[in-house]
Design a protein around this motif. Sequence first.
Motif, PDB file in Angstrom:
ATOM      1  N   LEU A   4      -2.684   4.888  -5.780  1.00  0.00           N
ATOM      2  CA  LEU A   4      -3.926   4.986  -5.002  1.00  0.00           C
ATOM      3  C   LEU A   4      -4.424   6.428  -4.939  1.00  0.00           C
ATOM      4  O   LEU A   4      -5.624   6.694  -5.045  1.00  0.00           O
ATOM      5  CB  LEU A   4      -3.718   4.436  -3.588  1.00  0.00           C
ATOM      6  N   ALA A   5      -3.504   7.364  -4.766  1.00  0.00           N
ATOM      7  CA  ALA A   5      -3.896   8.770  -4.712  1.00  0.00           C
ATOM      8  C   ALA A   5      -4.501   9.200  -6.050  1.00  0.00           C
ATOM      9  O   ALA A   5      -5.554   9.857  -6.090  1.00  0.00           O
ATOM     10  CB  ALA A   5      -2.689   9.642  -4.369  1.00  0.00           C
ATOM     11  N   ALA A   6      -3.837   8.790  -7.135  1.00  0.00           N
ATOM     12  CA  ALA A   6      -4.363   9.133  -8.462  1.00  0.00           C
ATOM     13  C   ALA A   6      -5.745   8.504  -8.644  1.00  0.00           C
ATOM     14  O   ALA A   6      -6.677   9.138  -9.165  1.00  0.00           O
ATOM     15  CB  ALA A   6      -3.406   8.654  -9.546  1.00  0.00           C
ATOM     16  N   GLY A   7      -5.904   7.246  -8.178  1.00  0.00           N
ATOM     17  CA  GLY A   7      -7.193   6.561  -8.271  1.00  0.00           C
ATOM     18  C   GLY A   7      -8.261   7.276  -7.452  1.00  0.00           C
ATOM     19  O   GLY A   7      -9.406   7.420  -7.884  1.00  0.00           O
ATOM     20  N   THR A   8      -7.864   7.741  -6.267  1.00  0.00           N
ATOM     21  CA  THR A   8      -8.811   8.463  -5.415  1.00  0.00           C
ATOM     22  C   THR A   8      -9.308   9.711  -6.135  1.00  0.00           C
ATOM     23  O   THR A   8     -10.504  10.026  -6.107  1.00  0.00           O
ATOM     24  CB  THR A   8      -8.154   8.861  -4.079  1.00  0.00           C
ATOM     25  N   LEU A   9      -8.377  10.381  -6.793  1.00  0.00           N
ATOM     26  CA  LEU A   9      -8.747  11.583  -7.542  1.00  0.00           C
ATOM     27  C   LEU A   9      -9.773  11.236  -8.632  1.00  0.00           C
ATOM     28  O   LEU A   9     -10.774  11.947  -8.802  1.00  0.00           O
ATOM     29  CB  LEU A   9      -7.491  12.201  -8.167  1.00  0.00           C
ATOM     30  N   ASP A  30     -10.084   4.142 -11.182  1.00  0.00           N
ATOM     31  CA  ASP A  30     -10.461   4.735  -9.900  1.00  0.00           C
ATOM     32  C   ASP A  30      -9.681   4.033  -8.784  1.00  0.00           C
ATOM     33  O   ASP A  30      -8.859   3.157  -9.030  1.00  0.00           O
ATOM     34  CB  ASP A  30     -11.971   4.643  -9.680  1.00  0.00           C
ATOM     35  N   VAL A  31      -9.950   4.413  -7.559  1.00  0.00           N
ATOM     36  CA  VAL A  31      -9.160   3.904  -6.432  1.00  0.00           C
ATOM     37  C   VAL A  31      -9.304   2.382  -6.312  1.00  0.00           C
ATOM     38  O   VAL A  31      -8.363   1.660  -5.985  1.00  0.00           O
ATOM     39  CB  VAL A  31      -9.524   4.637  -5.116  1.00  0.00           C
ATOM     40  N   MET A  32     -10.491   1.880  -6.612  1.00  0.00           N
ATOM     41  CA  MET A  32     -10.733   0.439  -6.563  1.00  0.00           C
ATOM     42  C   MET A  32      -9.884  -0.278  -7.613  1.00  0.00           C
ATOM     43  O   MET A  32      -9.229  -1.287  -7.322  1.00  0.00           O
ATOM     44  CB  MET A  32     -12.227   0.215  -6.850  1.00  0.00           C
ATOM     45  N   HIS A  33      -9.885   0.281  -8.792  1.00  0.00           N
ATOM     46  CA  HIS A  33      -9.138  -0.303  -9.903  1.00  0.00           C
ATOM     47  C   HIS A  33      -7.628  -0.309  -9.605  1.00  0.00           C
ATOM     48  O   HIS A  33      -6.953  -1.320  -9.798  1.00  0.00           O
ATOM     49  CB  HIS A  33      -9.420   0.525 -11.169  1.00  0.00           C
ATOM     50  N   GLU A  34      -7.137   0.810  -9.109  1.00  0.00           N
ATOM     51  CA  GLU A  34      -5.708   0.917  -8.783  1.00  0.00           C
ATOM     52  C   GLU A  34      -5.351  -0.075  -7.678  1.00  0.00           C
ATOM     53  O   GLU A  34      -4.293  -0.699  -7.701  1.00  0.00           O
ATOM     54  CB  GLU A  34      -5.361   2.347  -8.355  1.00  0.00           C
ATOM     55  N   GLY A  35      -6.239  -0.204  -6.710  1.00  0.00           N
ATOM     56  CA  GLY A  35      -6.012  -1.150  -5.610  1.00  0.00           C
ATOM     57  C   GLY A  35      -5.891  -2.564  -6.142  1.00  0.00           C
ATOM     58  O   GLY A  35      -5.007  -3.329  -5.725  1.00  0.00           O
ATOM     59  N   GLU A  36      -6.763  -2.926  -7.052  1.00  0.00           N
ATOM     60  CA  GLU A  36      -6.735  -4.289  -7.568  1.00  0.00           C
ATOM     61  C   GLU A  36      -5.473  -4.557  -8.375  1.00  0.00           C
ATOM     62  O   GLU A  36      -4.961  -5.678  -8.381  1.00  0.00           O
ATOM     63  CB  GLU A  36      -8.000  -4.552  -8.385  1.00  0.00           C
ATOM     64  N   LYS A  37      -4.995  -3.505  -9.027  1.00  0.00           N
ATOM     65  CA  LYS A  37      -3.720  -3.679  -9.749  1.00  0.00           C
ATOM     66  C   LYS A  37      -2.587  -3.991  -8.759  1.00  0.00           C
ATOM     67  O   LYS A  37      -1.723  -4.823  -9.024  1.00  0.00           O
ATOM     68  CB  LYS A  37      -3.388  -2.425 -10.562  1.00  0.00           C
ATOM     69  N   VAL A  65       0.853  -1.204   0.000  1.00  0.00           N
ATOM     70  CA  VAL A  65       0.000   0.000   0.000  1.00  0.00           C
ATOM     71  C   VAL A  65       0.881   1.243   0.000  1.00  0.00           C
ATOM     72  O   VAL A  65       0.653   2.176  -0.772  1.00  0.00           O
ATOM     73  CB  VAL A  65      -0.929   0.006   1.233  1.00  0.00           C
ATOM     74  N   TRP A  66       1.919   1.256   0.868  1.00  0.00           N
ATOM     75  CA  TRP A  66       2.794   2.437   0.927  1.00  0.00           C
ATOM     76  C   TRP A  66       3.524   2.621  -0.396  1.00  0.00           C
ATOM     77  O   TRP A  66       3.646   3.729  -0.898  1.00  0.00           O
ATOM     78  CB  TRP A  66       3.817   2.325   2.071  1.00  0.00           C
ATOM     79  N   GLN A  67       3.984   1.464  -0.940  1.00  0.00           N
ATOM     80  CA  GLN A  67       4.726   1.569  -2.193  1.00  0.00           C
ATOM     81  C   GLN A  67       3.835   2.069  -3.333  1.00  0.00           C
ATOM     82  O   GLN A  67       4.291   2.768  -4.232  1.00  0.00           O
ATOM     83  CB  GLN A  67       5.342   0.212  -2.573  1.00  0.00           C
ATOM     84  N   GLY A  68       2.570   1.713  -3.276  1.00  0.00           N
ATOM     85  CA  GLY A  68       1.666   2.099  -4.370  1.00  0.00           C
ATOM     86  C   GLY A  68       0.850   3.340  -4.078  1.00  0.00           C
ATOM     87  O   GLY A  68      -0.172   3.593  -4.722  1.00  0.00           O
ATOM     88  N   TRP A  69       1.288   4.146  -3.096  1.00  0.00           N
ATOM     89  CA  TRP A  69       0.433   5.261  -2.657  1.00  0.00           C
ATOM     90  C   TRP A  69       0.113   6.242  -3.778  1.00  0.00           C
ATOM     91  O   TRP A  69      -0.984   6.800  -3.840  1.00  0.00           O
ATOM     92  CB  TRP A  69       1.039   5.986  -1.451  1.00  0.00           C
TER      93      TRP A  69
END
Lengths: 221, 255
Positions: free
Chosen positions: A15-20, A171-178, A8-12
């Motif tokens: 995730l931030a871009a996905g949140t946006l 989106d944030v969900m998509h980025e998370g799954e990646k 999670v930290w490495q992909g922040w």
Amino acid sequence: MALDFSPVWQGWQALAAGTLITVEVTAASLGLGCILGLLVGVGRLSPQRRLVYGICTAYLTFIRGTPLLVQLFLLFFGLPQFGILLPAFLCGVLGLGIYSGAYVSEIVRGSIQSIDKGQMEAARSLGMSYRMAMLKVILPQAFVRMIPPLGNEFIALIKNSALVSLLTIGDVMHEGEKIISVSYRSLEVYLAIAFIYLVLTSTTTLILRRVEQSLRANGRV
Amino acid sequence: MTPLIVEVKGLGKSFGAQRVLQGIDFKVEQSQVVVIIGPSGSGKSTFLRCLNGLETAEEGSIRICGHAVLENGRIIDDAKLNQVRTDVGMVFQSFNLFPHLTVLGNVTIGPRKLRGLSAGDAEAAARKLLDKVGLAHKADAYPATLSGGQKQRVAIARALAMEPQVMLFDEPTSALDPELVGEVLQVMQALAGEGMTMLIVTHEMGFARDVADTVVVMDQGGIIEMGAPAQIFSAPREARTRSFLQAVLAKEPSA
């Protein structure tokens, strides 16, 4: 087994871009939902205009009676069969907006109907047309009453927006799954995603509460 | 001859199987003050609300301020009705002030949106009217902060701001605490003194006696008697008028 949040930290950044993107999709569909909801909600209040009433009711029945995911897939996978190939982001916004518009329209209709009918009579007695009375007298009052239920609708929309990850929207969900697909840390990443959604929904609740309080403080309700 | 402000012929209306107005004929001349009394459910309010088209009647015709509202049981179209209503002021039992606007906003919205007055002109006129109803100091208050009597006086000012040719009052004091009735009646009495044509549905018999030119007694959807207040109150012709007056006046020791 120990929790390892390092993916999670490495992909922040992702995730931030996905949140946006999540915020953008939600905000845009919110706008669309409110416009649609206002039109449909007011449209269903004039049963003498049968065509308008019929179209609005058909829209409402379809949207509320079928799964949001199916509606999104109809737009994204169905329309291309007619040669209509919309960008994924637009499909997401259209799908969510059309979906939430149905629920917003019921909020609009309920708030308008909750305004004492003496208000419409007083406005019409002055000589106002129905439209002017609606715009100048009824809607300004109904708007304040819409805010609390609209807040719930906004929050539902933020959460429902996770479905657009299935339309290849980042989106944030998509980025998370990646992140999960390379790290296999499902629990940690999903917890992080849940936390991000929680922050978004809580902030929305807070803002809307402020707005409502300030409107009430002005004696407008 | 004084011009006719209201002319009603054969006005009839039903709610389903129940006939609430049965063929009313009625005239009001300019500057006349007509008070309509009668037991509840006699159709007084419905009759008044037909005059500005808030209720639709199915029979007869209504002319008000030179416009037809109802012609042989057919109501005129909405756009024309809006035009008629700018000449006909209406005051309601429940005030119906616009709670999202200040007192000044309530009084200026009609002139600004419907008579095309500039904000400045509408405000100047509104302040004069508020002064007249004794509420100049409340111009910036919101309706929620006013007493019932104050609300009704603002509602009267709001109607007057349209410079109507006739004012309709639908039980203007019925929702008020007893001690607040007087201030509203005073405003109405002053208005009558200025020559405003007024139709008033009320249960205030003292007001009817002192201010009305004509008292109309309604029962079961029809006018059963009308005449000068002195005649109606001291020598009613109809038995139904007598029993109604006995019932209401019994509650008014001062009567």
